[in-house]
Design an enzyme around this catalytic site. Structure first.
Site, PDB file in Angstrom:
ATOM      1  N   GLU A  74       0.947  -1.168  -0.120  1.00  0.00           N
ATOM      2  CA  GLU A  74      -0.061  -0.151  -0.083  1.00  0.00           C
ATOM      3  C   GLU A  74       0.811   1.110  -0.090  1.00  0.00           C
ATOM      4  OE1 GLU A  74      -3.608   0.016   2.171  1.00  0.00           O
ATOM      5  OE2 GLU A  74      -3.559   2.254   2.384  1.00  0.00           O
ATOM      6  N   GLU A  99       5.247   5.071   3.203  1.00  0.00           N
ATOM      7  CA  GLU A  99       4.383   6.474   3.640  1.00  0.00           C
ATOM      8  C   GLU A  99       5.676   7.297   3.865  1.00  0.00           C
ATOM      9  OE1 GLU A  99       1.268   8.077   3.938  1.00  0.00           O
ATOM     10  OE2 GLU A  99       2.637   9.502   4.129  1.00  0.00           O
ATOM     11  N   ASP A 126       9.940   7.575  -0.013  1.00  0.00           N
ATOM     12  CA  ASP A 126       9.147   7.984  -1.359  1.00  0.00           C
ATOM     13  C   ASP A 126       9.065   6.426  -2.017  1.00  0.00           C
ATOM     14  OD1 ASP A 126       8.429   8.583  -3.793  1.00  0.00           O
ATOM     15  OD2 ASP A 126       9.895  10.193  -4.260  1.00  0.00           O
ATOM     16  N   ASP A 149      -2.895  12.389  -2.959  1.00  0.00           N
ATOM     17  CA  ASP A 149      -3.062  13.639  -3.188  1.00  0.00           C
ATOM     18  C   ASP A 149      -3.632  14.078  -4.534  1.00  0.00           C
ATOM     19  OD1 ASP A 149      -1.989  14.357  -0.213  1.00  0.00           O
ATOM     20  OD2 ASP A 149      -0.067  13.439  -0.918  1.00  0.00           O
ATOM     21  N   LYS A 153      -4.776  21.700  -8.935  1.00  0.00           N
ATOM     22  CA  LYS A 153      -4.497  22.845  -9.889  1.00  0.00           C
ATOM     23  C   LYS A 153      -3.580  22.168 -11.225  1.00  0.00           C
ATOM     24  CE  LYS A 153      -3.832  26.688  -6.838  1.00  0.00           C
ATOM     25  NZ  LYS A 153      -3.113  27.475  -5.955  1.00  0.00           N
ATOM     26  N   ASP A 185     -11.445  10.518  -5.204  1.00  0.00           N
ATOM     27  CA  ASP A 185     -12.589  11.175  -5.247  1.00  0.00           C
ATOM     28  C   ASP A 185     -12.593  12.356  -5.997  1.00  0.00           C
ATOM     29  OD1 ASP A 185     -11.234  12.541  -3.443  1.00  0.00           O
ATOM     30  OD2 ASP A 185     -12.755  12.219  -1.750  1.00  0.00           O
TER      31      ASP A 185
END
Ligand SMILES: C[S@@+](CC[C@H](N)C(=O)[O-])C[C@H]1O[C@@H](n2cnc3c(N)ncnc32)[C@H](O)[C@@H]1O
Length: 214
Positions: A74, A99, A126, A149, A153, A185
């Site tokens: 994950e 993470e 990373d 994330d 923009k 989402d």
């Protein structure tokens, strides 16, 4: 900007101009979130048993987990709540969490200890570099990427973790028949994810067609 950070920025810019440093576009900004006392203790007491280090290079999963169970990786597990629930529910799978946010890693380890989870290892690094340098090809059963994330923009889209090259590296690391499970989402991100998956599939079809043609 303090005098010190100004000096560091100048040095980076200078190194870039001289071709000694290539700035990487990363999918995250390192947040300087403080560790709680509990997270700090969980990391200090359990990293040896549960942590994996980027600097140790390529892993041998059978050696890491002391068994040959299928592996779920994950990416960006946040505070690790859902990862812990899964690891607890499915002890016949091994889980690797990656993470970059240290308090998240600390929180996840703390939960794992509370729940007595044994089938989980964590990287604080990373994921792009972990995939490239630590995970053997065709070693994973599932890769999970939940709500990455969105970098909504347009000028920041290049920072999104899902890019054609990322999809390609996931394909390399999955076993034949493996699953890449993504969720977002953000409508626009979902569309881009689908496009990248589609073009990876097309490249694969072309590649196999070329092999068959020879
Ligand atoms: C929006 S949060 C989602 C967290 C969690 N998956 C959830 O659904 O609540 C995205 C997470 O991905 C992590 N992240 C972003 N880029 C990463 C990378 N390249 N490697 C590892 N983690 C990353 C961030 O630190 C953050 O915790």
């Amino acid at each position: 900007m303090t005098e010190k950070t100004e000096r560091i920025h100048k040095t980076i810019e200078q190194a870039e101009q001289e071709g000694k440093y290539i700035r990487k576009v990363r999918s995250f900004v390192k947040r300087e979130g403080r560790l709680t006392k509990g997270q700090e203790r969980a990391l200090a007491e359990n990293w040896q048993a549960m942590g994996l280090n980027h600097n140790d290079g390529m892993i041998d999963p059978k050696n890491v987990f002391k068994n040959a169970q299928p592996i779920v990786l994950e990416i960006g597990f946040g505070m690790g709540k859902s990862l812990i629930e899964m690891a607890k529910k499915v002890p016949e799978l091994n889980f690797i969490g990656v993470e970059v946010h240290k308090p998240g890693v600390g929180a996840c380890i703390s939960l794992a200890v509370d729940e007595g989870i044994m089938n989980l290892k964590l990287y604080e690094h990373d994921a792009i570099e972990i995939l490239a340098n630590c995970i053997p090809d065709q070693s994973l059963t599932t890769v999970q990427l939940f709500f990455p994330d969105p970098w909504h923009k347009k000028k920041h889209h290049k920072r999104r973790i899902v890019q054609a090259s990322f999809v390609e590296s996931i394909r390399q690391k999955l076993k034949i028949g493996g699953v890449f499970h993504m969720a977002t989402d953000w409508q626009n991100y979902a569309e881009c994810m689908l496009e990248d998956m589609q073009s990876s599939l097309q490249r694969m079809i072309m590649y196999h067609a070329l092999i068959l043609a020879h």
